[in-house]
Motif scaffolding. Sequence first.
Motif, PDB file in Angstrom:
ATOM      1  N   TRP A   1      -4.676   5.905  -2.893  1.00  0.00           N
ATOM      2  CA  TRP A   1      -4.957   7.056  -2.379  1.00  0.00           C
ATOM      3  C   TRP A   1      -3.962   7.578  -2.743  1.00  0.00           C
TER       4      TRP A   1
ATOM      5  N   ASN B   1      -0.552  10.112  -2.541  1.00  0.00           N
ATOM      6  CA  ASN B   1       0.482   8.968  -2.582  1.00  0.00           C
ATOM      7  C   ASN B   1       1.191   8.046  -3.787  1.00  0.00           C
TER       8      ASN B   1
ATOM      9  N   SER C   1      -7.049  -4.101   7.056  1.00  0.00           N
ATOM     10  CA  SER C   1      -6.416  -5.362   6.933  1.00  0.00           C
ATOM     11  C   SER C   1      -5.137  -4.892   8.696  1.00  0.00           C
ATOM     12  N   GLY C   2      -6.060  -3.246   8.797  1.00  0.00           N
ATOM     13  CA  GLY C   2      -4.924  -2.636  10.002  1.00  0.00           C
ATOM     14  C   GLY C   2      -3.172  -2.885   9.872  1.00  0.00           C
ATOM     15  N   LEU C   3      -3.610  -2.651   8.498  1.00  0.00           N
ATOM     16  CA  LEU C   3      -1.259  -2.648   8.158  1.00  0.00           C
ATOM     17  C   LEU C   3      -0.684  -1.262   8.110  1.00  0.00           C
ATOM     18  N   SER C   4      -1.223  -0.614   8.778  1.00  0.00           N
ATOM     19  CA  SER C   4      -0.625   0.981   8.385  1.00  0.00           C
ATOM     20  C   SER C   4      -0.528   1.700  10.278  1.00  0.00           C
TER      21      SER C   4
ATOM     22  N   ASN D   1      -1.144   4.999  11.770  1.00  0.00           N
ATOM     23  CA  ASN D   1      -2.600   5.381  11.024  1.00  0.00           C
ATOM     24  C   ASN D   1      -3.852   5.290  11.622  1.00  0.00           C
TER      25      ASN D   1
ATOM     26  N   ASN E   1     -10.149   3.228   6.431  1.00  0.00           N
ATOM     27  CA  ASN E   1      -8.099   2.795   6.201  1.00  0.00           C
ATOM     28  C   ASN E   1      -7.726   4.011   6.188  1.00  0.00           C
ATOM     29  N   GLY E   2      -8.137   5.197   7.106  1.00  0.00           N
ATOM     30  CA  GLY E   2      -7.467   6.203   7.095  1.00  0.00           C
ATOM     31  C   GLY E   2      -6.899   7.315   6.145  1.00  0.00           C
TER      32      GLY E   2
ATOM     33  N   ASP F   1      -0.803  15.719   4.640  1.00  0.00           N
ATOM     34  CA  ASP F   1      -1.835  16.286   4.399  1.00  0.00           C
ATOM     35  C   ASP F   1      -2.948  15.811   5.125  1.00  0.00           C
TER      36      ASP F   1
ATOM     37  N   HIS G   1       0.802  12.037   7.302  1.00  0.00           N
ATOM     38  CA  HIS G   1       1.260  12.761   6.630  1.00  0.00           C
ATOM     39  C   HIS G   1       0.747  13.886   7.019  1.00  0.00           C
TER      40      HIS G   1
ATOM     41  N   CYS H   1      -6.875  12.759   0.752  1.00  0.00           N
ATOM     42  CA  CYS H   1      -5.903  11.190  -0.598  1.00  0.00           C
ATOM     43  C   CYS H   1      -5.899  10.589  -1.290  1.00  0.00           C
TER      44      CYS H   1
ATOM     45  N   ARG I   1       6.910   8.987   7.665  1.00  0.00           N
ATOM     46  CA  ARG I   1       7.132   8.107   7.391  1.00  0.00           C
ATOM     47  C   ARG I   1       8.447   9.053   5.268  1.00  0.00           C
TER      48      ARG I   1
ATOM     49  N   SER J   1      -6.582   3.005  10.163  1.00  0.00           N
ATOM     50  CA  SER J   1      -6.661   1.862   9.753  1.00  0.00           C
ATOM     51  C   SER J   1      -6.202   0.873  10.560  1.00  0.00           C
TER      52      SER J   1
ATOM     53  N   HIS K   1       3.139  -2.721   2.056  1.00  0.00           N
ATOM     54  CA  HIS K   1       1.460  -3.076   1.339  1.00  0.00           C
ATOM     55  C   HIS K   1       2.079  -2.086   0.942  1.00  0.00           C
ATOM     56  N   ARG K   2       2.321  -0.799   0.541  1.00  0.00           N
ATOM     57  CA  ARG K   2       2.861   0.152   0.090  1.00  0.00           C
ATOM     58  C   ARG K   2       3.810   0.429  -1.267  1.00  0.00           C
TER      59      ARG K   2
HETATM   60  O1  SUG Z   1      -0.753   4.772   3.659  1.00  0.00           O
HETATM   61  N1  SUG Z   1      -4.190   3.569   4.653  1.00  0.00           N
HETATM   62  C1  SUG Z   1      -2.814   4.755   3.757  1.00  0.00           C
HETATM   63  C2  SUG Z   1      -3.977   5.534   3.805  1.00  0.00           C
HETATM   64  C3  SUG Z   1      -2.914   6.957   2.897  1.00  0.00           C
HETATM   65  C4  SUG Z   1      -3.812   8.267   2.997  1.00  0.00           C
HETATM   66  N2  SUG Z   1      -3.561   9.114   2.515  1.00  0.00           N
HETATM   67  C5  SUG Z   1      -3.288  10.427   2.757  1.00  0.00           C
HETATM   68  N3  SUG Z   1      -2.762  11.176   4.315  1.00  0.00           N
HETATM   69  N4  SUG Z   1      -2.695  10.978   1.544  1.00  0.00           N
HETATM   70  C6  SUG Z   1      -2.027   4.426   4.603  1.00  0.00           C
HETATM   71  O2  SUG Z   1      -1.230   4.672   5.897  1.00  0.00           O
HETATM   72  C7  SUG Z   1      -4.537   1.290   5.021  1.00  0.00           C
HETATM   73  C8  SUG Z   1      -4.763  -0.571   4.706  1.00  0.00           C
HETATM   74  C9  SUG Z   1      -4.777  -1.619   5.281  1.00  0.00           C
HETATM   75  O3  SUG Z   1      -5.136  -1.294   6.994  1.00  0.00           O
HETATM   76  O4  SUG Z   1      -6.081  -2.244   5.184  1.00  0.00           O
HETATM   77  C10 SUG Z   1      -3.661   1.818   4.759  1.00  0.00           C
HETATM   78  O5  SUG Z   1      -2.609   1.303   3.223  1.00  0.00           O
END
Ligand code: SUG
Length: 445
Positions: A107, A110, A19-22, A25, A362-363, A252, A250, A368, A214, A28, A137-138
């Motif tokens: 993931w 997190n 969904s390109g939410l991040s 990232n 999605n990164g 990591d 992040h 993760c 973050r 994503s 979303h998180r």
């Molecule tokens: O929080 N991606 C997660 C990826 C988390 C990776 N975790 C670590 N590096 N530990 C984030 O950015 C993408 C969801 C979307 O775009 O649909 C997303 O939430």
Amino acid sequence: MKYIEANFDGLVGPTHNYSGLSVGNVASIKSANQASNPKAAALQGLKKAKALADMGLTQGILAPQERPDVYTLKKLGFTGSDSQVLEKAFKQAPMLFNACCSSSSMWAANAATVSPSPDTLDRKVHFTAANLIDKFHRSIEHESTSQILKATFPSEKHFTHHQALPSHTYFGDEGAANHTRLCQNYGVKGLELFTFGESLQDCNLPKPKLYPARQKREASEAIARQHQLSPSEVFFIQQNPNVIDEGVFHNDVIAVGNRNVLFYHERAYLDENKIFESINNLLNGTLELIKVPLAEVPISDAVSSYLFNTQLIDSNNGTMRLIAPMECKENPRVYDYLCELMTHNTAVKEVIYFDVKQSMQNGGGPACLRLRVVLNDDELAATNQSTLLDDDLFLRLSDWINKHYRDRLEIEDCVDVELLNESRTALDELTQILNLGSIYPFQLG
Ligand code: SUG
């Protein structure tokens, strides 16, 4: 008493989508609106987890969350039956709708920050669920995360579960993705290295210009306090803000540690030398730093290949292995670097590549997908045994995924209440397989 490092992997949920939410990232944003394959995603993650179990590591499974999250949509003013709530949100507020459909709890790095018992004053294992407030979303994960962690680590004698920190920007917390424990052996007091992107109290520190930092220092400090860590064994280090702007959202994504070894990129941190010197002294001169030069691996390659989102694990003969995503093999610069690393005199003697592409898009790389928990024999015995991955659980979960998951999903598909019903049926069955009790909102009524 024997201590081991267990990995608990987040199972990918039935609504895994792009969904390109991040923002911040790169993967994503790049994958936004592509069709996903939840079945392949879940099987890829499970196979990676099983391979680690087969290598002799203790491997557990963390259940996914209930999505679409109609409860949050209702809190946001969408009314009617579940089906009506989904339809209204999809039409009127697609961004909110997408956020409430994400399977991002997969993931597990997190999910929480974990301090093992040798480090804590009361000798219990402490968990703080991450509030993940930087991304909407998180930010809706932590209550269920706490339920799942409590059902996985239920013994109050051995485990303390802290609620997520207050949902304020001072305390932005992304869990273990910014936390590394360094030690000589798992069972002795370790040094907990908290990496932060920004401090809201100390305005003189540099900040990223483009993307959000973050993890806040204030969050890391609060966690160190509530986990009862001794101040002399805790270090706070700032992430280089320039690399955040290049997609390192992040720590990591640019560093990974295990026991006395830290594998990191030359540009990962700010002012690391003094801190590493102190850590080395406390580890009696045994700290092994494997620093990857910028000249060999540019940040853009580190980010696209996830070279540092590898799992650095013990192998049987006292050396270490990297569990890397296939993208590291496909990137010529990164692959050359890793081949060369194998010829150097470091603890890392082997790299094993895994296909976790559905998550990578999605990164989210191998690191993760897992939450590390150092446990002694008693703590392991007090862990929910049904969540520990063996041949039998692997077969049961593979069957469960094949039975319930779709092999193609676009975000529009999440409007159909049938997907919500399928997901609830699947999760209901999963709570029985993993012996979790009733943990999901639809089960709790
Ligand atoms: O929080 N991606 C997660 C990826 C988390 C990776 N975790 C670590 N590096 N530990 C984030 O950015 C993408 C969801 C979307 O775009 O649909 C997303 O939430």
